[in-house]
Design a protein around this motif. Structure first.
Motif, PDB file in Angstrom:
ATOM      1  N   ILE A 166       0.830  -1.205   0.000  1.00 17.88           N
ATOM      2  CA  ILE A 166       0.000   0.000   0.000  1.00 17.88           C
ATOM      3  C   ILE A 166       0.868   1.261   0.000  1.00 17.88           C
ATOM      4  N   THR A 167       0.693   2.090  -1.026  1.00 14.83           N
ATOM      5  CA  THR A 167       1.369   3.385  -1.112  1.00 14.83           C
ATOM      6  C   THR A 167       0.365   4.456  -0.682  1.00 14.83           C
ATOM      7  N   VAL A 168       0.797   5.407   0.129  1.00 13.65           N
ATOM      8  CA  VAL A 168      -0.124   6.413   0.660  1.00 13.65           C
ATOM      9  C   VAL A 168       0.428   7.819   0.443  1.00 13.65           C
ATOM     10  N   ASP A 169      -0.455   8.740   0.041  1.00 13.66           N
ATOM     11  CA  ASP A 169      -0.059  10.145  -0.131  1.00 13.66           C
ATOM     12  C   ASP A 169      -1.276  11.010   0.197  1.00 13.66           C
ATOM     13  N   SER A 170      -1.090  12.341   0.216  1.00 14.63           N
ATOM     14  CA  SER A 170      -2.228  13.249   0.423  1.00 14.63           C
ATOM     15  C   SER A 170      -2.014  14.520  -0.381  1.00 14.63           C
ATOM     16  N   ALA A 171      -3.111  15.246  -0.615  1.00 16.92           N
ATOM     17  CA  ALA A 171      -3.050  16.478  -1.412  1.00 16.92           C
ATOM     18  C   ALA A 171      -4.223  17.368  -1.024  1.00 16.92           C
ATOM     19  N   GLY A 172      -4.174  18.638  -1.478  1.00 16.19           N
ATOM     20  CA  GLY A 172      -5.265  19.577  -1.210  1.00 16.19           C
ATOM     21  C   GLY A 172      -5.847  20.097  -2.515  1.00 16.19           C
ATOM     22  N   THR A 173      -7.122  20.483  -2.483  1.00 16.69           N
ATOM     23  CA  THR A 173      -7.714  21.049  -3.700  1.00 16.69           C
ATOM     24  C   THR A 173      -7.308  22.517  -3.861  1.00 16.69           C
ATOM     25  N   ALA A 174      -6.781  23.141  -2.805  1.00 19.31           N
ATOM     26  CA  ALA A 174      -6.287  24.520  -2.888  1.00 19.31           C
ATOM     27  C   ALA A 174      -4.784  24.531  -2.595  1.00 19.31           C
ATOM     28  N   GLY A 175      -4.112  25.549  -3.119  1.00 17.70           N
ATOM     29  CA  GLY A 175      -2.651  25.578  -2.966  1.00 17.70           C
ATOM     30  C   GLY A 175      -2.142  26.585  -1.947  1.00 17.70           C
ATOM     31  N   TYR A 176      -3.053  27.073  -1.047  1.00 19.65           N
ATOM     32  CA  TYR A 176      -2.634  28.135  -0.102  1.00 19.65           C
ATOM     33  C   TYR A 176      -1.404  27.765   0.716  1.00 19.65           C
ATOM     34  N   HIS A 177      -1.256  26.484   0.997  1.00 23.44           N
ATOM     35  CA  HIS A 177      -0.217  26.084   1.960  1.00 23.44           C
ATOM     36  C   HIS A 177       0.872  25.220   1.317  1.00 23.44           C
ATOM     37  N   ASN A 178       1.003  25.342  -0.021  1.00 29.59           N
ATOM     38  CA  ASN A 178       2.004  24.550  -0.748  1.00 29.59           C
ATOM     39  C   ASN A 178       3.360  24.527  -0.055  1.00 29.59           C
ATOM     40  N   GLY A 179       3.917  23.335   0.117  1.00 31.75           N
ATOM     41  CA  GLY A 179       5.261  23.204   0.672  1.00 31.75           C
ATOM     42  C   GLY A 179       5.331  23.251   2.185  1.00 31.75           C
ATOM     43  N   GLU A 180       4.173  23.457   2.844  1.00 32.47           N
ATOM     44  CA  GLU A 180       4.185  23.553   4.316  1.00 32.47           C
ATOM     45  C   GLU A 180       3.989  22.184   4.971  1.00 32.47           C
ATOM     46  N   PHE A 240       2.926  13.228  11.720  1.00 30.48           N
ATOM     47  CA  PHE A 240       2.384  13.800  10.477  1.00 30.48           C
ATOM     48  C   PHE A 240       3.442  14.729   9.886  1.00 30.48           C
ATOM     49  N   ASP A 241       4.170  14.238   8.871  1.00 31.77           N
ATOM     50  CA  ASP A 241       5.345  14.990   8.418  1.00 31.77           C
ATOM     51  C   ASP A 241       5.405  15.192   6.901  1.00 31.77           C
ATOM     52  N   SER A 242       4.239  15.109   6.229  1.00 30.79           N
ATOM     53  CA  SER A 242       4.269  15.282   4.773  1.00 30.79           C
ATOM     54  C   SER A 242       4.122  16.764   4.426  1.00 30.79           C
ATOM     55  N   TYR A 243       4.598  17.145   3.249  1.00 33.51           N
ATOM     56  CA  TYR A 243       4.531  18.549   2.830  1.00 33.51           C
ATOM     57  C   TYR A 243       3.321  18.778   1.928  1.00 33.51           C
ATOM     58  N   SER A 244       2.638  19.893   2.159  1.00 38.20           N
ATOM     59  CA  SER A 244       1.410  20.197   1.423  1.00 38.20           C
ATOM     60  C   SER A 244       1.662  20.371  -0.081  1.00 38.20           C
ATOM     61  N   ARG A 245       0.764  19.799  -0.862  1.00 39.42           N
ATOM     62  CA  ARG A 245       0.801  19.986  -2.322  1.00 39.42           C
ATOM     63  C   ARG A 245      -0.621  19.979  -2.840  1.00 39.42           C
ATOM     64  N   MET A 246      -0.799  20.499  -4.037  1.00 40.53           N
ATOM     65  CA  MET A 246      -2.145  20.519  -4.620  1.00 40.53           C
ATOM     66  C   MET A 246      -2.469  19.223  -5.346  1.00 40.53           C
ATOM     67  N   PHE A 247      -3.751  18.863  -5.345  1.00 36.76           N
ATOM     68  CA  PHE A 247      -4.236  17.743  -6.169  1.00 36.76           C
ATOM     69  C   PHE A 247      -4.148  18.160  -7.630  1.00 36.76           C
ATOM     70  N   ILE A 248      -3.613  17.280  -8.481  1.00 37.65           N
ATOM     71  CA  ILE A 248      -3.521  17.589  -9.914  1.00 37.65           C
ATOM     72  C   ILE A 248      -4.134  16.441 -10.733  1.00 37.65           C
ATOM     73  N   GLU A 249      -4.471  16.745 -11.978  1.00 43.04           N
ATOM     74  CA  GLU A 249      -5.162  15.764 -12.827  1.00 43.04           C
ATOM     75  C   GLU A 249      -4.382  14.451 -12.923  1.00 43.04           C
ATOM     76  N   GLU A 250      -3.057  14.531 -12.944  1.00 46.40           N
ATOM     77  CA  GLU A 250      -2.217  13.321 -13.051  1.00 46.40           C
ATOM     78  C   GLU A 250      -2.435  12.365 -11.876  1.00 46.40           C
ATOM     79  N   ASP A 251      -2.924  12.891 -10.762  1.00 48.84           N
ATOM     80  CA  ASP A 251      -3.167  12.015  -9.608  1.00 48.84           C
ATOM     81  C   ASP A 251      -4.192  10.930  -9.936  1.00 48.84           C
ATOM     82  N   TYR A 252      -5.064  11.190 -10.897  1.00 50.67           N
ATOM     83  CA  TYR A 252      -6.020  10.166 -11.317  1.00 50.67           C
ATOM     84  C   TYR A 252      -5.303   8.948 -11.905  1.00 50.67           C
TER      85      TYR A 252
END
Ligand code: 4NP
Length: 159
Positions: free
Chosen positions: A37-51, A68-80
């Motif tokens: 199982i590979t796990v990641d997360s993303a946001g629909t908004a980019g206000y906090h990119n890299g945080e 909880f130590d992952s860095y914020s990134r936006m959801f992008i079409e390629e994620d599909y």
């Protein structure tokens, strides 16, 4: 077991989805499923990119043994393409994710996190950003419950 790539999505990717990512990663690891199982997360908004996640979320998580130590990134079409299961924390996230793909086959990968709740009957994972400590605790309770339900379905091959 089939391999799964799981993506959790919220608005800012600093509270709910990085917490879901950390909880689900730990659950998979504790059950010896890290290689499946590979796990990641993303946001629909980019206000906090890299945080890093919100310090309040990190603190509440640390008390339960999570990092909880992952860095914020936006959801992008390629994620599909890159993920098999995409989980939205609330209905706004769900709609915004679907908006990025007109392809019905891709849209079948998208679920609401609460679809996997076992003990709780909340209809979404509430945004804790403007709440007090109880909001963060509630999010962790809801996420632990739904992550367990999700892992159960994956293990049974139902997803
Ligand atoms: P999240 O929470 O979507 O669970 O990461 C939020 C984080 C930041 C903001 C809103 C929600 N914000 O408005 O900056």
């Amino acid at each position: 077991m089939k391999k799964y790539r799981v993506l959790f999505v919220c608005l800012g990717n600093i509270c709910r989805s990085p917490a879901a990512e950390g909880i689900f990663k730990k659950m998979a690891k504790d059950q010896g499923l890290s290689n499946q199982i590979t796990v990641d997360s993303a946001g629909t908004a980019g206000y906090h990119n890299g945080e890093l996640p919100d310090p309040r979320m990190r603190q509440h998580g640390a008390r339960r043994g999570y990092d909880f130590d992952s860095y914020s990134r936006m959801f992008i079409e390629e994620d599909y393409d890159r993920f098999d299961i995409i989980l939205a924390m609330d209905d706004n996230n769900y709609r915004n994710i679907l908006r990025l793909s007109p392809d019905v086959e891709f849209q079948k990968k998208v679920y609401r996190m609460v679809d996997f709740s076992q003990q709780y009957s909340h209809d979404h994972i509430p945004d804790p950003y403007y709440s007090g400590a109880e909001g963060f605790e509630l999010v962790l309770n809801l996420l632990e419950d739904a992550c367990a339900g999700l892992l159960d379905k994956i293990k049974k091959g139902e997803l």
